[in-house]
Design an enzyme around this catalytic site. Sequence first.
Site, short mmCIF file in Angstrom:
data_model
loop_
_atom_site.label_atom_id
_atom_site.label_comp_id
_atom_site.label_asym_id
_atom_site.label_seq_id
_atom_site.Cartn_x
_atom_site.Cartn_y
_atom_site.Cartn_z
N SER A 1 7.24 -6.17 2.44
CA SER A 1 8.20 -5.21 1.90
C SER A 1 8.32 -4.01 2.82
CB SER A 1 7.71 -4.73 0.53
OG SER A 1 6.46 -4.06 0.69
N HIS B 1 -30.46 2.67 -13.17
CA HIS B 1 -30.45 4.11 -13.40
C HIS B 1 -31.01 4.83 -12.19
CE1 HIS B 1 -30.64 7.87 -15.56
NE2 HIS B 1 -31.89 8.02 -15.14
N LEU C 1 -1.28 -8.04 14.44
CA LEU C 1 -1.36 -8.82 13.20
C LEU C 1 -1.95 -7.94 12.07
CD1 LEU C 1 -2.83 -12.12 14.74
CD2 LEU C 1 -0.44 -11.63 14.13
N GLY C 2 -1.73 -8.37 10.84
CA GLY C 2 -2.32 -7.65 9.71
C GLY C 2 -1.30 -7.07 8.75
C1 LIG Z 1 1.01 3.64 2.84
C2 LIG Z 1 0.61 2.40 2.09
C3 LIG Z 1 -0.67 2.30 1.56
C4 LIG Z 1 -1.06 1.15 0.89
N1 LIG Z 1 -2.32 1.09 0.40
C5 LIG Z 1 -2.72 -0.01 -0.26
C6 LIG Z 1 -4.06 -0.11 -0.72
O1 LIG Z 1 -4.87 0.79 -0.56
N2 LIG Z 1 -4.42 -1.25 -1.36
C7 LIG Z 1 -3.54 -2.28 -1.56
O2 LIG Z 1 -3.92 -3.29 -2.15
N3 LIG Z 1 -2.27 -2.21 -1.12
C8 LIG Z 1 -1.85 -1.10 -0.47
N4 LIG Z 1 -0.57 -1.05 0.02
C9 LIG Z 1 0.32 -2.20 -0.22
C10 LIG Z 1 0.01 -3.32 0.76
O3 LIG Z 1 0.17 -2.84 2.07
C11 LIG Z 1 0.93 -4.51 0.52
O4 LIG Z 1 0.87 -4.89 -0.83
C12 LIG Z 1 0.54 -5.68 1.40
O5 LIG Z 1 0.62 -5.35 2.75
C13 LIG Z 1 1.44 -6.89 1.12
O6 LIG Z 1 1.07 -7.94 1.93
P1 LIG Z 1 2.14 -9.05 2.40
O7 LIG Z 1 1.37 -10.01 3.21
O8 LIG Z 1 2.88 -9.53 1.24
O9 LIG Z 1 3.19 -8.25 3.30
P2 LIG Z 1 3.05 -7.30 4.55
O10 LIG Z 1 1.69 -6.74 4.69
O11 LIG Z 1 4.19 -6.35 4.44
O12 LIG Z 1 3.26 -8.25 5.78
C14 LIG Z 1 4.46 -8.87 6.04
C15 LIG Z 1 4.58 -9.13 7.52
O13 LIG Z 1 5.71 -9.96 7.74
C16 LIG Z 1 6.34 -9.56 8.95
N5 LIG Z 1 7.72 -10.03 8.90
C17 LIG Z 1 8.72 -9.61 8.08
N6 LIG Z 1 9.85 -10.32 8.29
C18 LIG Z 1 9.55 -11.21 9.27
C19 LIG Z 1 10.30 -12.23 9.92
N7 LIG Z 1 11.55 -12.51 9.59
N8 LIG Z 1 9.67 -12.94 10.88
C20 LIG Z 1 8.38 -12.70 11.22
N9 LIG Z 1 7.63 -11.75 10.62
C21 LIG Z 1 8.21 -11.03 9.66
C22 LIG Z 1 6.19 -8.06 8.95
O14 LIG Z 1 6.28 -7.54 10.26
C23 LIG Z 1 4.80 -7.89 8.34
O15 LIG Z 1 3.81 -7.80 9.33
C24 LIG Z 1 -0.15 0.08 0.73
C25 LIG Z 1 1.13 0.15 1.28
C26 LIG Z 1 1.50 1.29 1.96
C27 LIG Z 1 2.88 1.35 2.56
#
Ligand SMILES: Cc1cc2nc3c(=O)[nH]c(=O)nc-3n(C[C@H](O)[C@H](O)[C@H](O)COP(=O)(O)OP(=O)(O)OC[C@H]3O[C@@H](n4cnc5c(N)ncnc54)[C@H](O)[C@@H]3O)c2cc1C
Length: 461
Positions: free
Chosen positions: A145, A440, A39-40
Amino acid sequence: MAETHDLIVIGAGPGGYVAAIRAAQLGLKVACVELAKGLGGTCLRVGCIPSKALLESSERYAAARLGLAEHGITVEGVSFDLAAMMKRKDKIVSILSKGVDGLFKKNGVTRYLGRARIVAAGQVVVEGDSPVELAAKHVIIATGSHSADLPGVELDGDRVGTSTEALAYTAVPDHLVVIGAGFIGLELGSVWARLGAKVTVLEYLDRILPGMDSELAAEALKIFAKQGLEFRLGSRVTGARAKGKGAVVEVDGAEPIACDRVLLAVGRTANTDGLGLDQVGVRLNERQQIVVDQHYATTVPGIHAVGDVIGGPMLAHKAEEEGVACVERLVTGYGHVNYDALPGICYTHPEIASVGRTEEQLTADGVPYRKGAFPFLANGRARSLGETDGRIKVLAHGETDRLLGVHIIGPRAGDLIAEAAAAIEFGASSEDLARCFHAHPTLSEALKEAALAVDERAIHV
Ligand SMILES: Cc1cc2nc3c(=O)[nH]c(=O)nc-3n(C[C@H](O)[C@H](O)[C@H](O)COP(=O)(O)OP(=O)(O)OC[C@H]3O[C@@H](n4cnc5c(N)ncnc54)[C@H](O)[C@@H]3O)c2cc1C
C-alpha cells in the site's frame, strides 16, 4: 521465451518475501519481483523499522533530558545529532534489507528487479531496462500500500509530505502539523515532539486511534497532551500546501494554520494500479483492495493476494501470516490465519496494544462479556521503572469465560500483548491466565491481575 517457476511473488514486503521463503522451504521454485532496489517492502524500508529506530532514539533523548531526575541522576548538557540519528536508522534498514537478500539466496529464491505486470493467469512481465517474461502455475500479489491522499492536500514531497518524508527530515521542524491521529501520525508526531517540534495533530473524528478500545484511546489522549502534543479533534482538513519556506493547512470553520511541515497520515491505499488486474479479471472492492476468499484466492484461478493489498488491518505480521498460510495451502492443502488473535500496537510512550475484540465491538455484536482491569500504578515493576501510566483491560465471555480481548496502555504494552495473543490463540479463559505463574516483579503480573479482576479476585488493587 518465458523463464518458468512454480510460483511468482510480486512484492518483497513482509507478505511477499515471507511467502517466497516459505514456498521455497516447501520445495517450490520461486521468483520474487520487487521494483525497489532494497528488499523488505514498506515495513522495512519506510515503515515499521525506521519509525521504531527513530522512536527509540528520540525516547532515549527525552528520557535523558527529563526522565532521569526521579532516579536521582543528574545529566547536564544533553543534546542530539539528528544526522547521526538518521544514519543509525538508515544503517539498521540497510542491514535488515541485506538480510532478506541473504535469506533469498539461502533458500534459492530468484529475485527480479523491476515493476511486475500480470499479462494473463500465470504470466508476468517484469518491466524495466531489460524486460523479462516469467511464467508459473501460481502468482501471489503482495504489492502492499501507499499513503492515502486527502482532497485539497497538495503533497510536494518536502513541506507537505507523508510518513516517508517524516522519517527523513533533515532538521527538526519548528511546527509540524500531523493530519490524522492513527498509529502512524501519533508515532511520528511523538518522534518530532520529543526532538523539540511543536506538534499539532488534526483529527476529523472526536477521538484518537480509531478502531482501538475507546477508553484506552481517551487515556492515551490525556497522556500525549501532557507530553506536549496539541490535539484538535473534530477538525476537517480542507487543504494544505507549501507556502514560502513553510506550509499552510486549512481546516473547515477555523483559521488556517501556518507551520513549517505537514505530515499527512490518514490511512493507506492498496497498490493495485499498473498490475494489469483489469485485463486479467482480478476483482477489486470499492476501496481498490483485491477481493480474496478465505484462502487468499482472487477471482482468477492461480492468482492469489496477501497483505496490505487485500482488506483487513494493514500490519506487517498480518501480511506475513497470510503469506505463509497462502503458500502452505497451495502446497499442502492446509493454511489458516486466526484473525481473532491478531495484535495491533502503537509504539508511542507509553505503548498501546490490543488483541481481540473491543468492548464497542462486543456490545455491537450483542456478545455478553465480563471485564477486569488493573492499573500499572499498582504494579511493583512499573513503579521501579517509573512508568506507572496506563492499565490492562481483559474482556472475557460472560458465560464461558473464554478470552475475547485484551487491551493495554502502559510500559512495554507491545511485548506484554504477546501473552494475550497466545492465550486467545489457544482458546484460553480469563481463569487460565489468572492461574498461570507470572514472575515477580514483572509487568506481566498486571495481566494476571487484570484476568483475576474479571472474577473480582484481583489481589493488589
Ligand atoms: C510509517 C509506517 C510505520 C509502520 N509501522 C508498522 C509497525 O510498527 N508494525 C506493523 O505491523 N506495521 C507497520 N506498518 C505497516 C506495514 O508497513 C505494512 O502493513 C506492511 O509493510 C505490509 O506488507 P506487504 O508485504 O503487504 O506490503 P509492503 O510492505 O508495502 O510491500 C510491498 C512491496 O511491493 C512492491 N511493489 C509494489 N508494486 C509492485 C509491482 N508492480 N512490481 C514489483 N513490486 C511491486 C513495493 O515496492 C513494496 O516493496 C507501518 C507502515 C508505515 C508507513
